[in-house]
Write an enzyme that holds these catalytic residues in place. Sequence first.
Site, PDB file in Angstrom:
ATOM      1  N   ALA A 154       0.852  -1.191   0.000  1.00 50.90           N
ATOM      2  CA  ALA A 154       0.000   0.000   0.000  1.00 50.90           C
ATOM      3  C   ALA A 154       0.880   1.230   0.000  1.00 50.90           C
ATOM      4  O   ALA A 154       2.102   1.155   0.122  1.00 50.90           O
ATOM      5  CB  ALA A 154      -0.914  -0.011   1.223  1.00 50.90           C
TER       6      ALA A 154
ATOM      7  N   ASP B 209      -3.920  10.553  14.220  1.00 47.80           N
ATOM      8  CA  ASP B 209      -4.544  10.341  12.904  1.00 47.80           C
ATOM      9  C   ASP B 209      -5.469   9.124  12.922  1.00 47.80           C
ATOM     10  O   ASP B 209      -5.411   8.271  12.036  1.00 47.80           O
ATOM     11  CB  ASP B 209      -3.456  10.165  11.837  1.00 47.80           C
ATOM     12  CG  ASP B 209      -4.013  10.321  10.426  1.00 47.80           C
ATOM     13  OD1 ASP B 209      -5.065  10.959  10.262  1.00 47.80           O
ATOM     14  OD2 ASP B 209      -3.403   9.777   9.483  1.00 47.80           O
TER      15      ASP B 209
ATOM     16  N   GLY C 179       0.658   5.615   1.316  1.00 47.92           N
ATOM     17  CA  GLY C 179      -0.097   6.568   2.097  1.00 47.92           C
ATOM     18  C   GLY C 179       0.662   7.862   2.283  1.00 47.92           C
ATOM     19  O   GLY C 179       1.657   8.118   1.599  1.00 47.92           O
ATOM     20  N   GLY C 180       0.203   8.659   3.238  1.00 46.97           N
ATOM     21  CA  GLY C 180       0.758   9.986   3.435  1.00 46.97           C
ATOM     22  C   GLY C 180       2.213   9.980   3.848  1.00 46.97           C
ATOM     23  O   GLY C 180       2.944  10.919   3.560  1.00 46.97           O
ATOM     24  N   LEU C 181       2.663   8.926   4.546  1.00 47.30           N
ATOM     25  CA  LEU C 181       4.044   8.911   5.030  1.00 47.30           C
ATOM     26  C   LEU C 181       4.939   7.938   4.281  1.00 47.30           C
ATOM     27  O   LEU C 181       6.144   7.921   4.507  1.00 47.30           O
ATOM     28  CB  LEU C 181       4.073   8.572   6.531  1.00 47.30           C
ATOM     29  CG  LEU C 181       3.550   9.666   7.462  1.00 47.30           C
ATOM     30  CD1 LEU C 181       3.684   9.222   8.902  1.00 47.30           C
ATOM     31  CD2 LEU C 181       4.318  10.967   7.246  1.00 47.30           C
ATOM     32  N   GLY C 182       4.407   7.095   3.411  1.00 48.26           N
ATOM     33  CA  GLY C 182       5.313   6.246   2.650  1.00 48.26           C
ATOM     34  C   GLY C 182       4.707   4.937   2.196  1.00 48.26           C
ATOM     35  O   GLY C 182       3.578   4.592   2.511  1.00 48.26           O
ATOM     36  N   TRP C 183       5.531   4.219   1.394  1.00 41.84           N
ATOM     37  CA  TRP C 183       5.158   2.883   0.934  1.00 41.84           C
ATOM     38  C   TRP C 183       5.319   1.890   2.076  1.00 41.84           C
ATOM     39  O   TRP C 183       6.168   2.062   2.940  1.00 41.84           O
ATOM     40  CB  TRP C 183       6.065   2.453  -0.211  1.00 41.84           C
ATOM     41  CG  TRP C 183       5.775   3.151  -1.508  1.00 41.84           C
ATOM     42  CD1 TRP C 183       6.399   4.254  -1.991  1.00 41.84           C
ATOM     43  CD2 TRP C 183       4.788   2.770  -2.453  1.00 41.84           C
ATOM     44  NE1 TRP C 183       5.859   4.611  -3.198  1.00 41.84           N
ATOM     45  CE2 TRP C 183       4.863   3.709  -3.507  1.00 41.84           C
ATOM     46  CE3 TRP C 183       3.843   1.746  -2.529  1.00 41.84           C
ATOM     47  CZ2 TRP C 183       4.034   3.651  -4.622  1.00 41.84           C
ATOM     48  CZ3 TRP C 183       3.018   1.678  -3.639  1.00 41.84           C
ATOM     49  CH2 TRP C 183       3.114   2.623  -4.668  1.00 41.84           C
TER      50      TRP C 183
ATOM     51  N   LYS D  65       7.877  -0.393   6.347  1.00 39.58           N
ATOM     52  CA  LYS D  65       7.332   0.882   5.927  1.00 39.58           C
ATOM     53  C   LYS D  65       8.468   1.845   5.681  1.00 39.58           C
ATOM     54  O   LYS D  65       9.287   2.112   6.562  1.00 39.58           O
ATOM     55  CB  LYS D  65       6.400   1.440   7.002  1.00 39.58           C
ATOM     56  CG  LYS D  65       5.849   2.819   6.685  1.00 39.58           C
ATOM     57  CD  LYS D  65       4.972   3.304   7.828  1.00 39.58           C
ATOM     58  CE  LYS D  65       4.588   4.746   7.591  1.00 39.58           C
ATOM     59  NZ  LYS D  65       3.826   5.285   8.723  1.00 39.58           N
TER      60      LYS D  65
END
Length: 779
Positions: A174, A305, A176-180, A201
């Site tokens: 996946a 979050d 997202g906002g902070l990384g793969w 991550k």
Amino acid sequence: MSTRCLRPGCPGSYLPDGHCDECGRRAPAAPAVGPHTTTPSGAGAPTSPATHSSGRESASTGGGTVPSRGSSSSGSRGSARSRSAARGGLGAGLVEIARVPLRDPAAAVMAEPRVAESRRFCVRCDNPVGRGRDDRPGRAEGFCPHCGTQFSFLPRLGAGDVINGRYEILGALAYGGLGWIYLARDRNVSDTVSDRWVVLKGLINTSDTDAMASAVAERRFLVELDHPNIVKIHDFVEHPDPRTGTPVGYIVMEYVGGHSLRDMLLTRRRDTGQRALPLPEVIAYGVEILPALDYLHDHNLLFCDFKPDNVIHAEEQLKLIDLGAVRHVDDMASAIFGTPGYQAPEVGTRGPSIASDIYTVGRALAVLSLDFRGFTTTYANRLPEPADAPLLAAEMSYHRLLRRATHPDPDRRFSSAAEMSEQLLGVLREVLSAADGVPRPVVSRQFTPERRAFGTEAGEVTPAVAGQLRRTGEVRPGALAPAPPVVAAALPLPQVDILDPGAGFLASLGTTDPTELVRQLAAAPVRSVEVALRLVRARIEAGDLAGAGADLNRLAAADPCDWRVNWYRGLAALTGNRPAEARVAFDTVYDALPGEPAARLALAVSAECTGDRELATRLYDRVWRADHGYLSAAFGLARIRFLVGDRAGALAVLDQVPESSSQHVAAQVAAVRASLPGLSATGAADDLLRASARLERLGLDVERQTRLTIEVLEVALAWVRSRPGATGRGRVLGHELSERGLRFGLERTYRTLAQLSRDPELRIALVDHANAVRPRTLV
């Protein structure tokens, strides 16, 4: 001293619960152990399998994770937790929630890992980058045309790469906002029987200093977290970027193979057309995950979050994932991450706090349970009105819980995740009991039980009540509304906080005389909130309402959010026969404690005393369904149902009062009276026979039996006399249902009551009445 794990290649050690802190396998019973030791949950199964949402890490229904700047403020509460806590408790033992099967890890790998162009933004200036033009696709790597910052939306690792000589990459899971995030196999633990899957991550853009700082922060403290509902961070490793050679940090965490709550919501919408999950299921999710947030808060950490994307349902357990936004409460410098539609409005100026975490949970519950279109726009900082959300109109307590959790003023929200969980569990009990009629009582941590039942006059058999009930031959138990001062002396009281400095002194008080209590409390050697509240109560009981009001004003000035102040304001108002003021006070308490039946009961009786039967009926019904210990709610509900003409409904409630209750006989007496028909009622003869049978089954003492018999026979006689020549089949309390038969019955009953009377004048009056009611005879 811990013992090293005996599994070949595993560097871990056994925890006190007998499981390895690295591979999760149970310690063998004997020292000699081969490589194929059976796992506690079945051979061949991954230790803690689960993916970080299917194909998503940090996406939400309203947009991706968005960084903002601000200061941080919060507090913490202390309590101990252990990762060895019981698993599989989803639903708190109240809700059956289907197991979510574990996914095959290999099936979760993305075939073509890419970041959609609509989600490509510059990490520095937040402008769109990497967008296509003239039917040509956008570049996944390059430089921002606005500020020149380099960007890259390609995964850095591919299948077969080995990180730190240990973690073999299978592919990307996946973004997202902070990384793969990547799926990998831990070579140190996996063997020919089973694999240990982990998630790595990394960062989308290694030039993002905020993201790099966040990764370093995760390495410092997240590996110490140990809670069954929080994804376990195993390790932190570095690997050179294949393009630049720059070391890139990767967090190694457990693999969780279920589905995110967001995915479950989207699946339900696709498969059934329903835009929300069932409310009991949503509440159960909240009750399950709030302790994980409480655990973080206990360790002076904020999640920041929380949203449905970041909660995975795997088998019978929930897991918080994506800890990239977690930060210390005193962190005043690092970037703050949150998601539009979920993030509390004050975060940008005041910074994150426990209160802002509470806000995100409230918003997530709303998104999962409502058809919440526009929650990032129209309703970005508010909830829909009940008129626009039928669920909120039907579930008043749930609506109030969401309102408190998402209150614009952080000080008005729940003070802790534990407090919110307690109230949410109370709401769950109410919702379930309202649906199936099965009570789900629980001992309250906030209130004592009812001190006594109020509004039970319809179940009393005394001369005063009998005279008040008799209205031209018609018995109307609903006409007896409770007197506000009587209610004030019967309602539950707030529990004393045993940690209060004055709790010991209060326990030593021996007198019950209100005046003497006022004197002792005013001279108490310890000054504390509990002592002050006990003094308020003593003043109310002594009739000093002005003094109680002055004390409450001082307490409110010291702590405007203490719901106990409004509870005692309500009691004082009822004592002073001011039910409208009491209603306002108890409504505020209900806002603060939406899961407490006592708060609903107090508001119900206040509403009844002010003439609002609709609200009173609704609240009485909810209290009684959830907990049959609140007997006042049963009598109140029956009373109002009788008044509005629903005799069957009133009888149904009174018959639910259990035989073990101290008010069972009173409820049956009230049921006898409620069974009696009016003069023009259809089917009155059958009603009279049923009332007669009820009374005969009661087995009252002679005096009460006699008085109630008179009431029934007088109603029967009035009905017969209103229909000249009419007779009915059957017998009422052993007497023929005719004017002659009923008159003979009344005569004998009045004479029996006269024999029981000790008052000579009353005895003569009863004999005279017996003679007057006797039918004319030749003798």
